[in-house]
Design a protein around this motif. Structure first.
Motif, PDB file in Angstrom:
ATOM      1  N   LEU A 256      54.274  42.069  26.745  1.00 54.55           N
ATOM      2  CA  LEU A 256      53.666  41.296  27.831  1.00 54.55           C
ATOM      3  C   LEU A 256      52.875  42.199  28.768  1.00 54.55           C
ATOM      4  O   LEU A 256      51.778  41.849  29.198  1.00 54.55           O
ATOM      5  N   GLY A 257      53.437  43.356  29.095  1.00 54.42           N
ATOM      6  CA  GLY A 257      52.735  44.297  29.959  1.00 54.42           C
ATOM      7  C   GLY A 257      51.414  44.748  29.361  1.00 54.42           C
ATOM      8  O   GLY A 257      50.390  44.808  30.046  1.00 54.42           O
ATOM      9  N   ILE A 258      51.425  45.044  28.073  1.00 52.52           N
ATOM     10  CA  ILE A 258      50.187  45.463  27.404  1.00 52.52           C
ATOM     11  C   ILE A 258      49.159  44.330  27.427  1.00 52.52           C
ATOM     12  O   ILE A 258      47.981  44.556  27.708  1.00 52.52           O
ATOM     13  N   PHE A 259      49.600  43.106  27.150  1.00 50.89           N
ATOM     14  CA  PHE A 259      48.669  41.981  27.137  1.00 50.89           C
ATOM     15  C   PHE A 259      48.121  41.671  28.527  1.00 50.89           C
ATOM     16  O   PHE A 259      46.965  41.286  28.670  1.00 50.89           O
ATOM     17  N   PHE A 260      48.945  41.838  29.560  1.00 54.13           N
ATOM     18  CA  PHE A 260      48.438  41.632  30.921  1.00 54.13           C
ATOM     19  C   PHE A 260      47.449  42.733  31.302  1.00 54.13           C
ATOM     20  O   PHE A 260      46.422  42.458  31.915  1.00 54.13           O
ATOM     21  N   ILE A 261      47.752  43.967  30.941  1.00 53.86           N
ATOM     22  CA  ILE A 261      46.861  45.073  31.307  1.00 53.86           C
ATOM     23  C   ILE A 261      45.522  44.965  30.581  1.00 53.86           C
ATOM     24  O   ILE A 261      44.479  45.370  31.116  1.00 53.86           O
ATOM     25  N   THR A 262      45.529  44.386  29.383  1.00 52.10           N
ATOM     26  CA  THR A 262      44.263  44.192  28.658  1.00 52.10           C
ATOM     27  C   THR A 262      43.577  42.884  29.039  1.00 52.10           C
ATOM     28  O   THR A 262      42.593  42.504  28.407  1.00 52.10           O
ATOM     29  N   HIS A 263      44.091  42.191  30.059  1.00 53.75           N
ATOM     30  CA  HIS A 263      43.503  40.976  30.635  1.00 53.75           C
ATOM     31  C   HIS A 263      43.375  39.842  29.612  1.00 53.75           C
ATOM     32  O   HIS A 263      42.308  39.250  29.450  1.00 53.75           O
ATOM     33  N   SER A 264      44.470  39.551  28.939  1.00 55.61           N
ATOM     34  CA  SER A 264      44.477  38.477  27.951  1.00 55.61           C
ATOM     35  C   SER A 264      44.246  37.127  28.633  1.00 55.61           C
ATOM     36  O   SER A 264      44.928  36.765  29.592  1.00 55.61           O
ATOM     37  N   ALA A 265      43.290  36.381  28.127  1.00 51.19           N
ATOM     38  CA  ALA A 265      42.934  35.094  28.735  1.00 51.19           C
ATOM     39  C   ALA A 265      44.034  34.046  28.580  1.00 51.19           C
ATOM     40  O   ALA A 265      44.131  33.125  29.384  1.00 51.19           O
ATOM     41  N   VAL A 266      44.878  34.197  27.581  1.00 53.08           N
ATOM     42  CA  VAL A 266      45.949  33.234  27.350  1.00 53.08           C
ATOM     43  C   VAL A 266      46.970  33.254  28.491  1.00 53.08           C
ATOM     44  O   VAL A 266      47.601  32.249  28.794  1.00 53.08           O
ATOM     45  N   LEU A 267      47.113  34.388  29.150  1.00 52.32           N
ATOM     46  CA  LEU A 267      48.124  34.550  30.197  1.00 52.32           C
ATOM     47  C   LEU A 267      47.602  34.229  31.600  1.00 52.32           C
ATOM     48  O   LEU A 267      48.257  34.553  32.583  1.00 52.32           O
ATOM     49  N   ILE A 268      46.465  33.577  31.718  1.00 50.86           N
ATOM     50  CA  ILE A 268      45.861  33.299  33.024  1.00 50.86           C
ATOM     51  C   ILE A 268      46.777  32.438  33.896  1.00 50.86           C
ATOM     52  O   ILE A 268      46.798  32.585  35.118  1.00 50.86           O
ATOM     53  N   GLU A 269      47.582  31.567  33.279  1.00 49.57           N
ATOM     54  CA  GLU A 269      48.461  30.694  34.054  1.00 49.57           C
ATOM     55  C   GLU A 269      49.606  31.462  34.706  1.00 49.57           C
ATOM     56  O   GLU A 269      50.228  30.968  35.639  1.00 49.57           O
ATOM     57  N   ASP A 270      49.896  32.660  34.228  1.00 46.55           N
ATOM     58  CA  ASP A 270      50.991  33.456  34.766  1.00 46.55           C
ATOM     59  C   ASP A 270      50.536  34.473  35.812  1.00 46.55           C
ATOM     60  O   ASP A 270      51.356  35.222  36.326  1.00 46.55           O
ATOM     61  N   VAL A 271      49.254  34.496  36.117  1.00 51.26           N
ATOM     62  CA  VAL A 271      48.730  35.407  37.138  1.00 51.26           C
ATOM     63  C   VAL A 271      48.718  34.670  38.477  1.00 51.26           C
ATOM     64  O   VAL A 271      48.144  33.587  38.592  1.00 51.26           O
ATOM     65  N   PRO A 272      49.365  35.265  39.496  1.00 52.58           N
ATOM     66  CA  PRO A 272      49.446  34.572  40.799  1.00 52.58           C
ATOM     67  C   PRO A 272      48.165  34.737  41.623  1.00 52.58           C
ATOM     68  O   PRO A 272      48.021  35.676  42.400  1.00 52.58           O
ATOM     69  N   PHE A 273      47.227  33.848  41.452  1.00 49.15           N
ATOM     70  CA  PHE A 273      45.982  33.914  42.228  1.00 49.15           C
ATOM     71  C   PHE A 273      45.761  32.594  42.944  1.00 49.15           C
ATOM     72  O   PHE A 273      46.314  31.564  42.587  1.00 49.15           O
ATOM     73  N   SER A 274      44.949  32.652  43.983  1.00 50.70           N
ATOM     74  CA  SER A 274      44.606  31.446  44.733  1.00 50.70           C
ATOM     75  C   SER A 274      43.099  31.214  44.626  1.00 50.70           C
ATOM     76  O   SER A 274      42.362  32.044  44.090  1.00 50.70           O
TER      77      SER A 274
END
Length: 100
Positions: free
Chosen positions: A28-46
């Motif tokens: 998961l850490g590797i996929f987040f660091i490579t900015h995987s588009a599938v994980l956009i729902e798990d990024v806390p942004f406003s």
């Protein structure tokens, strides 16, 4: 025996769970660091993170990196738990050897 905290079954369970935690959180850490588009729902942004940024993807990428580093840190904690569980397994085996 000195230093023995948990039994053999609990130590084995700790090893299995920590192994899974290290694998899962590292991936998961590797996929987040490579900015995987599938994980956009798990990024806390406003909405302000996207609309008020002069260079929109950079703020979102920084949030991706932050979540990715948190996953890597959690994987390191699981690695420490796994090492502790391995030590407990060895202490349990030594105790069984000394008793018999």
């Amino acid at each position: 025996m000195r230093g023995l905290i948990c039994g053999p079954k609990q130590a084995a369970c700790g090893v299995v769970l920590s192994l899974w935690g290290v694998i899962m959180l590292s991936m998961l850490g590797i996929f987040f660091i490579t900015h995987s588009a599938v994980l956009i729902e798990d990024v806390p942004f406003s909405d302000s993170d996207i609309h008020e940024d002069s260079n929109p993807p950079q703020k979102l990428y920084a949030l991706y990196d932050k979540v990715g580093y948190n996953c890597i840190i959690a994987a390191a904690f699981y690695l420490c738990l796994g090492a502790f569980s391995c030590c407990q397994m060895k202490l349990n085996k030594r105790k069984d050897y000394m008793v018999h």
